[in-house]
Design a protein around this motif. Structure first.
Motif, PDB file in Angstrom:
ATOM      1  N   HIS A   1       0.856  -1.188   0.000  1.00 39.15           N
ATOM      2  CA  HIS A   1       0.000   0.000   0.000  1.00 39.15           C
ATOM      3  C   HIS A   1       0.888   1.233   0.000  1.00 39.15           C
ATOM      4  N   TYR A   2       0.563   2.203  -0.836  1.00 34.73           N
ATOM      5  CA  TYR A   2       1.352   3.431  -0.928  1.00 34.73           C
ATOM      6  C   TYR A   2       0.445   4.643  -0.746  1.00 34.73           C
ATOM      7  N   THR A   3       0.966   5.663  -0.092  1.00 28.10           N
ATOM      8  CA  THR A   3       0.193   6.861   0.220  1.00 28.10           C
ATOM      9  C   THR A   3       0.214   7.893  -0.896  1.00 28.10           C
ATOM     10  N   GLY A   4       1.195   7.816  -1.760  1.00 26.72           N
ATOM     11  CA  GLY A   4       1.354   8.821  -2.800  1.00 26.72           C
ATOM     12  C   GLY A   4       2.338   9.913  -2.417  1.00 26.72           C
ATOM     13  N   GLU A   5       2.933   9.796  -1.247  1.00 18.32           N
ATOM     14  CA  GLU A   5       3.937  10.774  -0.819  1.00 18.32           C
ATOM     15  C   GLU A   5       5.211  10.581  -1.633  1.00 18.32           C
TER      16      GLU A   5
ATOM     17  N   CYS B   1       7.341   7.120  -3.088  1.00 19.15           N
ATOM     18  CA  CYS B   1       6.533   5.906  -3.214  1.00 19.15           C
ATOM     19  C   CYS B   1       6.853   5.106  -4.472  1.00 19.15           C
TER      20      CYS B   1
ATOM     21  N   ASP C   1      -0.161   7.375  -9.053  1.00 18.56           N
ATOM     22  CA  ASP C   1       0.334   8.473  -8.226  1.00 18.56           C
ATOM     23  C   ASP C   1      -0.116   9.824  -8.783  1.00 18.56           C
TER      24      ASP C   1
ATOM     25  N   GLY D   1      -5.780   9.709  -3.875  1.00 15.53           N
ATOM     26  CA  GLY D   1      -5.646   8.967  -2.638  1.00 15.53           C
ATOM     27  C   GLY D   1      -4.577   7.916  -2.736  1.00 15.53           C
ATOM     28  N   PRO D   2      -4.561   7.042  -1.796  1.00 23.31           N
ATOM     29  CA  PRO D   2      -3.562   5.967  -1.802  1.00 23.31           C
ATOM     30  C   PRO D   2      -3.842   4.975  -2.928  1.00 23.31           C
ATOM     31  N   TYR D   3      -2.868   4.126  -3.183  1.00 17.71           N
ATOM     32  CA  TYR D   3      -3.012   3.087  -4.190  1.00 17.71           C
ATOM     33  C   TYR D   3      -2.323   1.825  -3.707  1.00 17.71           C
TER      34      TYR D   3
ATOM     35  N   ASP E   1      -6.365   2.034  -7.731  1.00 18.40           N
ATOM     36  CA  ASP E   1      -6.392   3.403  -7.215  1.00 18.40           C
ATOM     37  C   ASP E   1      -7.839   3.876  -7.130  1.00 18.40           C
ATOM     38  N   SER E   2      -8.044   5.039  -6.525  1.00 12.89           N
ATOM     39  CA  SER E   2      -9.397   5.525  -6.244  1.00 12.89           C
ATOM     40  C   SER E   2     -10.020   6.340  -7.363  1.00 12.89           C
TER      41      SER E   2
END
Length: 149
Positions: free
Chosen positions: A26-30, A33, A76, A81-83, A100-101
């Motif tokens: 799981h990645y936050t997109g910060e 990543c 990203d 959101g996260p992916y 992803d969202s």
């Protein structure tokens, strides 16, 4: 598979179904990543070599990391959101899936060497043997299959 020896059935152990190697992250997109996802995929490939005795040459290794980079970069850049990166592999192929969202499906643009950017999906289609996109309840799933041999 079983052997019959003097009327007794002796299991050889080869009749047990073998599950593919599966890993997800799981990645936050910060920032960072995408590099983390590439590292995660590289570790997955090493585990596939060890556990499945997969013969993965350096070219295929690079192609798989390129697919991961492109799909994760798209998630990203285009989702809010996260992916999730999901990898599933055997000794013959690896499936790379990114959830992803964003509900908007990715567009594959026609080849144009003069265009700057937007070549990600074009690259994925060139490297992968199969690419699928589907909507899921929380967004979309983009999946690419990379054959190892």
């Amino acid at each position: 598979m079983s052997e019959h020896l003097g009327g007794a059935v002796i299991p050889t152990g080869f009749d047990v179904p073998v599950e593919p190697l599966r890993r997800a992250a799981h990645y936050t997109g910060e920032p960072g990543c995408i590099a983390e996802a590439r590292g995660f995929a590289a570790q997955f490939l090493e585990q596939l070599r060890t556990e499945w005795c997969a013969d993965i040459d350096s070219r295929t290794d690079g192609e798989l990391l390129l697919v991961v980079s492109e799909l994760v970069t798209n998630a990203d850049q285009h989702s809010n959101g996260p992916y999730i990166l999901e990898l599933e592999g055997t000794d013959t192929a690896v499936e790379v899936a990114v959830y992803d969202s964003n509900v908007a499906l990715p567009r594959r643009f026609p080849k144009n060497p003069e265009r700057v950017g937007r070549h990600g999906l074009e690259i994925v289609h060139a490297v992968a043997s199969q690419v699928t996109v589907q909507r899921v309840p929380v967004g979309k799933r983009v999946c690419a299959r990379v054959d190892l041999n």
